[in-house]
Write a protein that holds these residues in place. Sequence first.
Motif, short mmCIF file in Angstrom:
data_model
loop_
_atom_site.label_atom_id
_atom_site.label_comp_id
_atom_site.label_asym_id
_atom_site.label_seq_id
_atom_site.Cartn_x
_atom_site.Cartn_y
_atom_site.Cartn_z
N SER A 1 0.84 109.46 54.93
CA SER A 1 1.39 109.48 53.74
C SER A 1 2.76 109.59 53.86
CB SER A 1 0.42 110.46 52.71
OG SER A 1 0.85 111.48 52.89
N CYS A 2 3.20 110.34 54.90
CA CYS A 2 4.75 110.74 54.78
C CYS A 2 5.49 109.63 55.91
CB CYS A 2 4.78 112.14 55.34
SG CYS A 2 4.17 112.61 56.84
N ALA A 3 4.65 108.63 56.28
CA ALA A 3 5.54 107.73 57.19
C ALA A 3 6.22 106.76 56.70
CB ALA A 3 4.18 106.84 58.15
N ALA B 1 17.04 93.14 56.05
CA ALA B 1 15.97 93.81 55.15
C ALA B 1 14.63 94.62 56.11
CB ALA B 1 15.28 92.80 54.27
N LEU B 2 14.64 95.76 55.84
CA LEU B 2 13.68 96.51 56.75
C LEU B 2 12.66 97.36 55.88
CD1 LEU B 2 16.55 98.26 58.98
CD2 LEU B 2 15.23 96.39 59.65
N GLU B 3 11.41 97.18 56.57
CA GLU B 3 10.30 97.73 55.94
C GLU B 3 10.50 99.24 56.02
OE1 GLU B 3 7.27 99.10 54.17
OE2 GLU B 3 7.20 96.79 54.30
N ARG B 4 10.22 99.94 55.11
CA ARG B 4 10.11 101.50 55.08
C ARG B 4 9.20 102.22 55.85
NH1 ARG B 4 12.36 104.44 49.98
NH2 ARG B 4 12.54 106.02 51.51
N CYS C 1 7.50 112.11 61.31
CA CYS C 1 7.22 112.06 62.84
C CYS C 1 8.51 112.47 63.55
CB CYS C 1 6.43 111.02 63.34
SG CYS C 1 7.51 109.26 63.38
N GLY C 2 9.74 112.15 63.16
CA GLY C 2 10.64 112.37 63.96
C GLY C 2 11.42 111.16 64.60
N SER C 3 10.88 109.97 64.22
CA SER C 3 11.41 108.78 64.92
C SER C 3 12.57 108.32 64.11
CB SER C 3 10.22 107.69 64.85
OG SER C 3 9.16 107.75 65.71
N GLY D 1 11.42 108.12 69.65
CA GLY D 1 10.10 108.20 69.09
C GLY D 1 9.44 109.42 68.77
N PRO D 2 8.54 109.56 68.35
CA PRO D 2 7.24 108.87 69.26
C PRO D 2 6.77 107.60 68.81
CG PRO D 2 6.61 110.30 67.35
CD PRO D 2 7.86 110.62 67.28
N ALA D 3 7.45 106.90 67.80
CA ALA D 3 7.16 105.53 67.62
C ALA D 3 7.67 104.72 68.87
CB ALA D 3 8.27 104.96 66.46
N THR D 4 6.91 103.39 69.15
CA THR D 4 7.06 102.61 70.29
C THR D 4 7.46 101.42 69.74
OG1 THR D 4 5.00 102.08 70.50
CG2 THR D 4 5.59 104.02 71.65
N ARG D 5 7.64 101.18 68.34
CA ARG D 5 7.93 99.76 68.03
C ARG D 5 9.36 99.86 67.09
NH1 ARG D 5 2.06 97.97 65.73
NH2 ARG D 5 2.13 100.25 65.48
N SER D 6 9.83 98.83 66.89
CA SER D 6 10.93 98.59 65.81
C SER D 6 10.20 98.60 64.36
CB SER D 6 11.64 97.33 66.21
OG SER D 6 12.55 97.70 67.19
N LEU D 7 11.09 98.87 63.49
CA LEU D 7 10.74 98.58 62.16
C LEU D 7 10.50 97.03 61.83
CD1 LEU D 7 13.28 100.74 60.12
CD2 LEU D 7 10.78 101.54 60.59
N ARG D 8 9.77 96.78 61.02
CA ARG D 8 9.32 95.38 60.42
C ARG D 8 10.61 94.73 59.93
NH1 ARG D 8 4.08 94.55 57.41
NH2 ARG D 8 3.18 94.28 59.51
N THR D 9 10.99 93.74 59.94
CA THR D 9 12.10 92.98 59.48
C THR D 9 11.76 91.71 58.29
OG1 THR D 9 12.71 91.41 61.21
CG2 THR D 9 13.84 93.42 61.20
N TYR D 10 12.27 91.63 57.40
CA TYR D 10 12.15 90.39 56.46
C TYR D 10 13.16 89.82 56.82
CZ TYR D 10 8.28 93.60 54.74
OH TYR D 10 7.27 94.39 54.78
N ASN D 11 12.91 88.21 56.23
CA ASN D 11 14.04 87.22 56.29
C ASN D 11 15.05 87.76 55.07
OD1 ASN D 11 12.99 85.84 58.61
ND2 ASN D 11 11.21 85.11 57.11
N THR D 12 16.16 87.04 55.12
CA THR D 12 17.31 87.25 53.97
C THR D 12 17.79 85.88 53.95
OG1 THR D 12 18.66 88.27 55.25
CG2 THR D 12 17.27 89.81 54.07
N SER D 13 18.32 85.41 52.90
CA SER D 13 19.32 84.36 52.53
C SER D 13 20.26 84.85 51.63
CB SER D 13 18.59 83.03 52.56
OG SER D 13 17.88 83.09 51.27
#
Length: 146
Positions: free
Chosen positions: A92-94, A80-83, A110-112, A124-136
Amino acid sequence: MRNLTLKSLIILIFLTLPELFIFNSCKKDKDEIPSVYVDFYININSTQYIDLNSVGGWAYLTGGVRGIIVYRLSIDEFVALERNCPYQPTNSCATVEVESSGMTLIDSCCGSRFIIIDGSLVNGPATRSLRTYNTSFNGSTLHIYN
């Protein structure tokens, strides 16, 4: 007396300099994605989530900051990934979307690009991964939470 005052001033500067660096490094990044509470369940057997019935399937869900992408990694594993893109996340378009290949996500603002199986950065230009959420997963119900 003047030398004593100058020495005291120099000592004071050296004592307060580290504190300035510490407090500045603790400032919250203005481009940080806000943390939001995520805790919900979906029944993947529902026709609403039919694409999650097969390995490699994905779906957009409501939740998180800008939505969540769920990807079925294996028979019993989901991601599960944060959009919300981590590059200038307040724009607003990120927002990332699944590309036609189904293997990568792109922020068209931005094209990342990110890999769908874990949210890691492709370019990138992003330098970090997307935020992940836990799943079960219990065989029919998927729990997504942080």
